[in-house]
Motif scaffolding. Structure first.
Motif, PDB file in Angstrom:
ATOM      1  N   GLN A  79      -3.033  29.595 -31.183  1.00 55.60           N
ATOM      2  CA  GLN A  79      -1.737  30.108 -30.864  1.00 55.60           C
ATOM      3  C   GLN A  79      -0.687  29.509 -32.014  1.00 55.60           C
ATOM      4  O   GLN A  79       0.679  30.015 -32.377  1.00 55.60           O
ATOM      5  CB  GLN A  79      -1.200  29.896 -29.617  1.00 55.60           C
ATOM      6  CG  GLN A  79       0.195  30.519 -29.171  1.00 55.60           C
ATOM      7  CD  GLN A  79       0.416  30.323 -27.601  1.00 55.60           C
ATOM      8  OE1 GLN A  79       0.440  29.278 -27.242  1.00 55.60           O
ATOM      9  NE2 GLN A  79       0.857  31.655 -27.163  1.00 55.60           N
ATOM     10  N   THR A  80      -0.708  28.227 -32.386  1.00 55.98           N
ATOM     11  CA  THR A  80       0.141  27.484 -33.078  1.00 55.98           C
ATOM     12  C   THR A  80      -0.054  27.940 -34.618  1.00 55.98           C
ATOM     13  O   THR A  80       0.699  27.443 -35.299  1.00 55.98           O
ATOM     14  CB  THR A  80      -0.042  25.913 -33.264  1.00 55.98           C
ATOM     15  OG1 THR A  80      -1.370  25.787 -33.502  1.00 55.98           O
ATOM     16  CG2 THR A  80       0.071  25.375 -31.723  1.00 55.98           C
ATOM     17  N   VAL A  81      -1.143  28.586 -34.870  1.00 54.29           N
ATOM     18  CA  VAL A  81      -1.202  29.237 -36.538  1.00 54.29           C
ATOM     19  C   VAL A  81      -0.320  30.089 -37.012  1.00 54.29           C
ATOM     20  O   VAL A  81      -0.282  31.068 -36.303  1.00 54.29           O
ATOM     21  CB  VAL A  81      -2.819  29.684 -36.686  1.00 54.29           C
ATOM     22  CG1 VAL A  81      -2.899  30.445 -37.952  1.00 54.29           C
ATOM     23  CG2 VAL A  81      -3.836  28.593 -36.398  1.00 54.29           C
ATOM     24  N   THR A 126      -6.613  21.087 -36.675  1.00 51.99           N
ATOM     25  CA  THR A 126      -5.191  21.286 -36.858  1.00 51.99           C
ATOM     26  C   THR A 126      -4.835  22.620 -37.440  1.00 51.99           C
ATOM     27  O   THR A 126      -5.491  23.378 -37.916  1.00 51.99           O
ATOM     28  CB  THR A 126      -4.619  20.188 -37.831  1.00 51.99           C
ATOM     29  OG1 THR A 126      -4.910  20.678 -39.140  1.00 51.99           O
ATOM     30  CG2 THR A 126      -4.945  18.677 -37.525  1.00 51.99           C
ATOM     31  N   ALA A 127      -3.513  23.082 -37.047  1.00 44.92           N
ATOM     32  CA  ALA A 127      -3.264  24.548 -37.594  1.00 44.92           C
ATOM     33  C   ALA A 127      -3.436  24.667 -38.883  1.00 44.92           C
ATOM     34  O   ALA A 127      -3.942  25.602 -39.404  1.00 44.92           O
ATOM     35  CB  ALA A 127      -1.768  24.738 -37.343  1.00 44.92           C
ATOM     36  N   ILE A 154      -1.281  35.914 -32.614  1.00 48.17           N
ATOM     37  CA  ILE A 154      -1.340  36.618 -31.292  1.00 48.17           C
ATOM     38  C   ILE A 154      -2.867  36.312 -30.812  1.00 48.17           C
ATOM     39  O   ILE A 154      -3.605  36.525 -31.358  1.00 48.17           O
ATOM     40  CB  ILE A 154      -1.167  38.272 -31.497  1.00 48.17           C
ATOM     41  CG1 ILE A 154       0.402  38.656 -32.000  1.00 48.17           C
ATOM     42  CG2 ILE A 154      -1.507  38.862 -30.200  1.00 48.17           C
ATOM     43  CD1 ILE A 154       0.196  39.898 -32.470  1.00 48.17           C
ATOM     44  N   LEU A 155      -2.516  35.951 -29.358  1.00 48.95           N
ATOM     45  CA  LEU A 155      -3.975  35.892 -28.781  1.00 48.95           C
ATOM     46  C   LEU A 155      -3.881  36.974 -27.718  1.00 48.95           C
ATOM     47  O   LEU A 155      -3.008  37.313 -26.874  1.00 48.95           O
ATOM     48  CB  LEU A 155      -3.893  34.571 -28.031  1.00 48.95           C
ATOM     49  CG  LEU A 155      -3.801  33.346 -28.617  1.00 48.95           C
ATOM     50  CD1 LEU A 155      -3.673  31.956 -27.820  1.00 48.95           C
ATOM     51  CD2 LEU A 155      -4.953  33.235 -29.548  1.00 48.95           C
ATOM     52  N   GLU A 160     -12.866  25.626 -25.188  1.00 50.00           N
ATOM     53  CA  GLU A 160     -12.184  26.971 -25.436  1.00 50.00           C
ATOM     54  C   GLU A 160     -10.623  26.998 -25.234  1.00 50.00           C
ATOM     55  O   GLU A 160      -9.961  27.481 -26.008  1.00 50.00           O
ATOM     56  CB  GLU A 160     -13.058  27.937 -24.473  1.00 50.00           C
ATOM     57  CG  GLU A 160     -14.416  28.359 -24.599  1.00 50.00           C
ATOM     58  CD  GLU A 160     -14.759  29.454 -23.787  1.00 50.00           C
ATOM     59  OE1 GLU A 160     -14.075  30.048 -23.547  1.00 50.00           O
ATOM     60  OE2 GLU A 160     -16.027  29.351 -23.795  1.00 50.00           O
ATOM     61  N   ARG A 161     -10.280  26.239 -24.229  1.00 53.60           N
ATOM     62  CA  ARG A 161      -8.744  26.216 -23.906  1.00 53.60           C
ATOM     63  C   ARG A 161      -8.072  25.427 -24.987  1.00 53.60           C
ATOM     64  O   ARG A 161      -7.076  25.741 -25.612  1.00 53.60           O
ATOM     65  CB  ARG A 161      -8.409  25.326 -22.749  1.00 53.60           C
ATOM     66  CG  ARG A 161      -8.820  26.210 -21.553  1.00 53.60           C
ATOM     67  CD  ARG A 161      -8.664  25.499 -20.138  1.00 53.60           C
ATOM     68  NE  ARG A 161      -9.167  26.142 -19.001  1.00 53.60           N
ATOM     69  CZ  ARG A 161     -10.244  25.630 -18.556  1.00 53.60           C
ATOM     70  NH1 ARG A 161     -11.021  24.773 -19.125  1.00 53.60           N
ATOM     71  NH2 ARG A 161     -10.977  26.540 -17.581  1.00 53.60           N
ATOM     72  N   PHE A 162      -8.774  24.277 -25.613  1.00 49.74           N
ATOM     73  CA  PHE A 162      -8.162  23.600 -26.810  1.00 49.74           C
ATOM     74  C   PHE A 162      -8.002  24.421 -28.072  1.00 49.74           C
ATOM     75  O   PHE A 162      -7.012  24.391 -28.750  1.00 49.74           O
ATOM     76  CB  PHE A 162      -8.937  22.392 -27.300  1.00 49.74           C
ATOM     77  CG  PHE A 162      -8.674  21.741 -28.246  1.00 49.74           C
ATOM     78  CD1 PHE A 162      -7.594  20.813 -28.337  1.00 49.74           C
ATOM     79  CD2 PHE A 162      -9.299  21.984 -29.691  1.00 49.74           C
ATOM     80  CE1 PHE A 162      -7.270  20.153 -29.496  1.00 49.74           C
ATOM     81  CE2 PHE A 162      -8.939  21.258 -30.751  1.00 49.74           C
ATOM     82  CZ  PHE A 162      -7.872  20.378 -30.780  1.00 49.74           C
ATOM     83  N   VAL A 163      -9.189  25.336 -28.292  1.00 51.96           N
ATOM     84  CA  VAL A 163      -9.091  26.207 -29.468  1.00 51.96           C
ATOM     85  C   VAL A 163      -7.934  27.195 -29.184  1.00 51.96           C
ATOM     86  O   VAL A 163      -7.319  27.577 -30.292  1.00 51.96           O
ATOM     87  CB  VAL A 163     -10.621  26.786 -29.817  1.00 51.96           C
ATOM     88  CG1 VAL A 163     -10.441  27.602 -30.929  1.00 51.96           C
ATOM     89  CG2 VAL A 163     -11.711  25.643 -30.157  1.00 51.96           C
ATOM     90  N   ALA A 164      -7.899  27.762 -28.105  1.00 51.62           N
ATOM     91  CA  ALA A 164      -7.027  28.753 -27.696  1.00 51.62           C
ATOM     92  C   ALA A 164      -5.692  28.320 -27.979  1.00 51.62           C
ATOM     93  O   ALA A 164      -4.793  29.019 -28.771  1.00 51.62           O
ATOM     94  CB  ALA A 164      -6.955  29.195 -26.518  1.00 51.62           C
ATOM     95  N   ARG A 165      -5.259  27.235 -27.669  1.00 53.47           N
ATOM     96  CA  ARG A 165      -3.724  26.507 -27.850  1.00 53.47           C
ATOM     97  C   ARG A 165      -3.562  26.485 -29.362  1.00 53.47           C
ATOM     98  O   ARG A 165      -2.497  26.609 -29.928  1.00 53.47           O
ATOM     99  CB  ARG A 165      -3.719  25.028 -27.415  1.00 53.47           C
ATOM    100  CG  ARG A 165      -3.585  25.383 -25.731  1.00 53.47           C
ATOM    101  CD  ARG A 165      -3.519  23.843 -25.012  1.00 53.47           C
ATOM    102  NE  ARG A 165      -3.381  24.064 -23.585  1.00 53.47           N
ATOM    103  CZ  ARG A 165      -4.105  23.970 -22.836  1.00 53.47           C
ATOM    104  NH1 ARG A 165      -5.439  23.413 -23.209  1.00 53.47           N
ATOM    105  NH2 ARG A 165      -4.069  24.076 -21.437  1.00 53.47           N
ATOM    106  N   LEU A 166      -4.717  25.925 -30.031  1.00 54.69           N
ATOM    107  CA  LEU A 166      -4.673  25.481 -31.625  1.00 54.69           C
ATOM    108  C   LEU A 166      -4.289  27.084 -32.339  1.00 54.69           C
ATOM    109  O   LEU A 166      -3.464  27.108 -33.220  1.00 54.69           O
ATOM    110  CB  LEU A 166      -5.923  25.163 -31.917  1.00 54.69           C
ATOM    111  CG  LEU A 166      -6.059  24.685 -33.685  1.00 54.69           C
ATOM    112  CD1 LEU A 166      -4.906  23.548 -33.881  1.00 54.69           C
ATOM    113  CD2 LEU A 166      -7.187  24.093 -33.890  1.00 54.69           C
TER     114      LEU A 166
END
Length: 506
Positions: free
Chosen positions: A27-29, A152-153, A2-3, A19-25
């Motif tokens: 979310q995939t976890v 990676t996730a 959850i974000l 920050e956007r990259f880390v947020a997308r990553l």
């Protein structure tokens, strides 16, 4: 994972592409059910956390992990740390990225412990997604600085698990934080709900932390398939519904928001744009499509056997086994629009845990006092102390829209925008219209669930029966800044009788 806020909001507001990259990553976890990552952009404006500038705070298996993200390169030269942008330009930093992360970690630890949460394990890490390997230093463990190879996730899960395995142990004789309390407090610190601070007729839209009740509801969403959220007017039910819908959509579930009043379509559309969430009035539901989760606003309007049967047909797995959230005011607003069957309500209430909202985040103390004094209604404790007194106007025989229009024009002359002024006729059932001067005239039926800065109430009910009291209740609780009530001589006599008899909305 959850974000908070959801990915759409983070993408819009984040300071950097890193920050956007880390947020997308994040979310995939696929982590534990209670894992959550908070993006702390809005944390920076908090009055007593100005030094806490971490980019994310992750709650992972009971450990609070504060994350500092640095895009581009990071260099240390002659004892000074620099960031290196895409053009190769160097920018001096106030300290090492790890020092920034630790500063935020200690600040957050102190805040939560001051609030009585208790001791909890906490770690600070740095993520530099654009460099191949982290810089070596005796100041931190290799597990606390993640670089490109961990992006990676699976790599992130492995890194977080390593942090948990090596996390701090509690000091002797320290009271430990309960996991649920810690999660709820974090939701409270990082979730921003609009609270209006009304002072001298001006509304300052400060994004303050969620109330404890709101935070408790948000923190409980992931753990409960079905929920009922109860609260009077102004306690933030609709705004909570929006945040809940965002969380559900972020989890890749199909989401429906439904409600009785068509006037709420525009309210929700403005708040969930760019998201795959369907918004449909209850009357438009056909049953040909089902959803993973259904959120119902003003659910008291739909609380009949027929209404619940229709809802059952659009929830995957049905109401008994599916995922849904209902937001409602079963006492105060149950007789304005639609139908409310208390027997049906009690049956549905047995199907889900209930959460109560007790703090009013819309109305000033003066407005809350009027509602409690005249209508005997519980709209929560006032969260806004300052504000104008409620103004009563005596207009002889007539106290209708014409007389209210004069008051509204007076407000406009004092500086209020006409678009921020509503006239609510409590006897009306009509959709909103405008006067020749551009002032909105509406009814309790269409105003319910919405709000305006300045409200002029007119055409008071001739009978203060259940429907009359409910209509007046809705009308007077729409105002955020100032409330103006038009009364005829007959209205005043009826209002005095209302106080003596002790009105009730049950």
């Amino acid at each position: 994972m959850i974000l908070v806020p959801d990915l759409v909001d983070i993408v819009k507001t984040a300071d950097s592409d890193a920050e956007r990259f880390v947020a997308r990553l994040l979310q995939t976890v696929d982590g534990p059910a209670d894992a959550v990552a908070f993006h702390s952009l809005k944390l920076r404006s908090h009055a007593y956390k100005q030094q806490a500038e971490a980019d994310f705070v992750v709650l992972w298996k009971g450990v609070v992990v504060v994350v500092e993200v640095k895009g581009g390169g990071v260099r240390k030269h002659d004892g000074v740390w620099y960031s290196v942008d895409r053009r190769g330009d160097w920018h001096r930093l106030g300290g090492s990225p790890m020092e920034q992360a630790r500063s935020a970690m200690y600040a957050l630890r102190d805040i939560l412990q001051e609030e009585g949460v208790g001791w909890f394990p906490h770690e600070a890490i740095v993520i530099t997604p654009d460099i191949d390997a982290p810089p070596h230093s005796v100041e931190w463990k290799p597990t606390h600085w993640l670089a490109k190879e961990a992006m990676t996730a699976a790599g992130l899960v492995s890194a977080l698990d390593a942090l948990v395995a090596g996390s701090r142990q509690p000091p002797a004789r320290q009271r430990l934080a309960r996991s649920d309390d810690l999660r709820t407090r974090l939701f409270g610190e990082f979730t921003r709900m609009p609270v209006m601070d009304a002072h001298r007729g001006a509304v300052l839209e400060a994004q303050n932390r969620a109330t404890e009740d709101q935070a408790r509801v948000l923190a409980s969403l992931a753990r409960n398939r079905r929920m009922m959220v109860l609260g009077g007017a102004g306690t933030g039910k609709s705004l909570l519904l929006v945040e809940a819908a965002k969380q559900e959509a972020s989890a890749a579930r199909s989401v429906l928001i439904t409600f009785g009043s068509p006037a709420l379509v525009a309210f929700f559309e403005a708040r969930i744009s760019d998201r795959a969430i369907d918004i449909l009035p209850f009357s438009a539901l056909g049953g040909d499509k089902t959803y993973d989760v259904v959120l119902v606003d003003e659910a008291q309007d739909l609380m009949t056997a027929e209404g619940m049967d229709r809802l059952d047909r659009v929830i995957s797995g049905g109401r008994a086994h599916g995922r849904w959230r209902m937001f409602l005011d079963p006492n105060n607003q149950a007789h304005v629009d639609g139908q409310f069957d208390r027997d049906v309500y009690e049956l549905v209430a047995d199907e889900a845990p209930s959460f109560d909202l007790d703090r009013n985040v819309r109305n000033t103390k003066a407005i809350v006092h009027v509602v409690q004094e005249y209508l005997g209604a519980d709209v929560g404790d006032p969260g806004i102390v300052h504000g104008e007194k409620v103004r009563w106007y005596r207009s002889g025989e007539a106290a209708g829209v014409e007389e209210a229009s004069e008051v509204a024009l007076g407000l406009a002359a004092e500086g209020a925008r006409k678009s921020d002024i509503w006239i609510i006729s409590t006897k009306s059932q009509s959709a909103p219209t405008s006067t020749v001067d551009g002032i909105t005239v509406t009814s309790p039926r269409y105003a319910k669930g919405l709000e305006a800065e300045h409200v002029v109430v007119c055409d008071l009910p001739e009978r203060f029966d259940r429907e009359g009291i409910a209509a007046l209740y809705v009308a007077v609780t729409r105002a955020r800044v100032s409330l103006h009530i038009m009364t005829s001589d007959a209205d005043r006599r009826r209002m005095q009788t209302l106080i003596r008899q002790g009105a009730t909305l049950e």
